[in-house]
Write a protein that holds these residues in place. Structure first.
Motif, PDB file in Angstrom:
ATOM      1  N   VAL A  38     -23.344  11.500 -12.468  1.00 14.05           N
ATOM      2  CA  VAL A  38     -23.781  10.122 -12.293  1.00 14.05           C
ATOM      3  C   VAL A  38     -24.700  10.062 -11.081  1.00 14.05           C
ATOM      4  O   VAL A  38     -24.337  10.527 -10.010  1.00 14.05           O
ATOM      5  N   THR A  39     -25.869   9.479 -11.255  1.00 10.89           N
ATOM      6  CA  THR A  39     -26.797   9.403 -10.136  1.00 10.89           C
ATOM      7  C   THR A  39     -26.430   8.249  -9.219  1.00 10.89           C
ATOM      8  O   THR A  39     -25.814   7.279  -9.626  1.00 10.89           O
ATOM      9  N   SER A  71     -27.444   0.486  -9.341  1.00 10.23           N
ATOM     10  CA  SER A  71     -27.911  -0.455 -10.358  1.00 10.23           C
ATOM     11  C   SER A  71     -26.749  -1.239 -10.964  1.00 10.23           C
ATOM     12  O   SER A  71     -26.836  -2.456 -11.128  1.00 10.23           O
ATOM     13  N   ARG A  72     -25.662  -0.527 -11.277  1.00 12.30           N
ATOM     14  CA  ARG A  72     -24.488  -1.222 -11.833  1.00 12.30           C
ATOM     15  C   ARG A  72     -23.902  -2.199 -10.827  1.00 12.30           C
ATOM     16  O   ARG A  72     -23.494  -3.305 -11.182  1.00 12.30           O
ATOM     17  N   LEU A  77     -25.177  -9.716  -9.361  1.00 17.38           N
ATOM     18  CA  LEU A  77     -25.996 -10.778  -9.945  1.00 17.38           C
ATOM     19  C   LEU A  77     -25.178 -11.623 -10.913  1.00 17.38           C
ATOM     20  O   LEU A  77     -25.248 -12.852 -10.886  1.00 17.38           O
ATOM     21  N   ALA A  78     -24.388 -10.991 -11.763  1.00 17.15           N
ATOM     22  CA  ALA A  78     -23.539 -11.736 -12.700  1.00 17.15           C
ATOM     23  C   ALA A  78     -22.563 -12.627 -11.947  1.00 17.15           C
ATOM     24  O   ALA A  78     -22.321 -13.777 -12.340  1.00 17.15           O
ATOM     25  N   LYS A  79     -22.021 -12.117 -10.859  1.00 18.60           N
ATOM     26  CA  LYS A  79     -21.089 -12.902 -10.041  1.00 18.60           C
ATOM     27  C   LYS A  79     -21.784 -14.128  -9.452  1.00 18.60           C
ATOM     28  O   LYS A  79     -21.229 -15.229  -9.454  1.00 18.60           O
ATOM     29  N   GLN A  80     -23.010 -13.954  -8.964  1.00 15.16           N
ATOM     30  CA  GLN A  80     -23.771 -15.078  -8.406  1.00 15.16           C
ATOM     31  C   GLN A  80     -24.042 -16.128  -9.476  1.00 15.16           C
ATOM     32  O   GLN A  80     -23.905 -17.331  -9.225  1.00 15.16           O
ATOM     33  N   VAL A  81     -24.425 -15.684 -10.667  1.00 14.34           N
ATOM     34  CA  VAL A  81     -24.714 -16.623 -11.751  1.00 14.34           C
ATOM     35  C   VAL A  81     -23.437 -17.379 -12.136  1.00 14.34           C
ATOM     36  O   VAL A  81     -23.460 -18.604 -12.310  1.00 14.34           O
ATOM     37  N   ARG A  82     -22.313 -16.670 -12.275  1.00 17.27           N
ATOM     38  CA  ARG A  82     -21.043 -17.341 -12.597  1.00 17.27           C
ATOM     39  C   ARG A  82     -20.699 -18.394 -11.558  1.00 17.27           C
ATOM     40  O   ARG A  82     -20.267 -19.500 -11.887  1.00 17.27           O
ATOM     41  N   ARG A 121     -23.176 -11.658 -18.309  1.00 11.24           N
ATOM     42  CA  ARG A 121     -23.466 -10.230 -18.128  1.00 11.24           C
ATOM     43  C   ARG A 121     -24.872 -10.117 -17.560  1.00 11.24           C
ATOM     44  O   ARG A 121     -25.750 -10.905 -17.907  1.00 11.24           O
ATOM     45  N   ALA A 122     -25.077  -9.117 -16.724  1.00  7.17           N
ATOM     46  CA  ALA A 122     -26.403  -8.878 -16.160  1.00  7.17           C
ATOM     47  C   ALA A 122     -26.738  -7.403 -16.292  1.00  7.17           C
ATOM     48  O   ALA A 122     -25.876  -6.540 -16.121  1.00  7.17           O
ATOM     49  N   LYS A 123     -27.976  -7.131 -16.642  1.00  5.04           N
ATOM     50  CA  LYS A 123     -28.455  -5.752 -16.704  1.00  5.04           C
ATOM     51  C   LYS A 123     -29.931  -5.739 -16.326  1.00  5.04           C
ATOM     52  O   LYS A 123     -30.766  -6.299 -17.031  1.00  5.04           O
TER      53      LYS A 123
END
Length: 120
Positions: A39-40, A46-47, A53-58, A75-77
């Motif tokens: 795993v890099t 990134s994860r 970001l998903a937490k901020q949006v929620r 979900r954010a990607k």
């Protein structure tokens, strides 16, 4: 006797060389950002950024007045936020998409929310 010492020395040098090559290879993997599991470091970062970001949006959706955000998943990607679930009406579908799109770091919103009818 000298032959034994020479053979032992050759065996030791061969083992040391192999260990040195393995250490150099491992050091190269670590220096390149790849850990022994493959795993890099960039993938982990990134994860982590996606989760943040998903937490901020929620959080922003939960604080939005007039929006029932109980049945929402976020979900954010890579800056793309996906909203799923159901809200009471089409106005809230649009409101959730608009609010999510206004969060810093969101590049686009895939709004898959559906309206449901409340029992009267």
């Amino acid at each position: 006797m000298r032959m034994r010492i020479a053979m032992g020395l050759v065996a030791w040098l061969a083992a040391a060389t192999l260990c040195g090559e393995a250490a150099a290879q491992q050091t190269g993997e670590i220096a390149s950002g790849v850990n022994p599991t493959g795993v890099t470091a960039n993938a982990k970062a990134s994860r982590q950024a996606d989760r943040q970001l998903a937490k901020q949006v929620r959080h922003v959706l939960a604080k939005t007045k007039g929006l029932v955000s109980v049945n929402l998943t976020v979900r954010a990607k890579r800056g793309v936020v996906t909203l799923r679930g159901s809200v009471p009406d089409n106005k809230q579908v649009a409101l959730a998409g608009q609010v999510a799109g206004g969060v810093n770091g969101v590049q686009s919103v895939d709004n898959q929310l559906t309206p449901f009818r409340q029992a009267q």
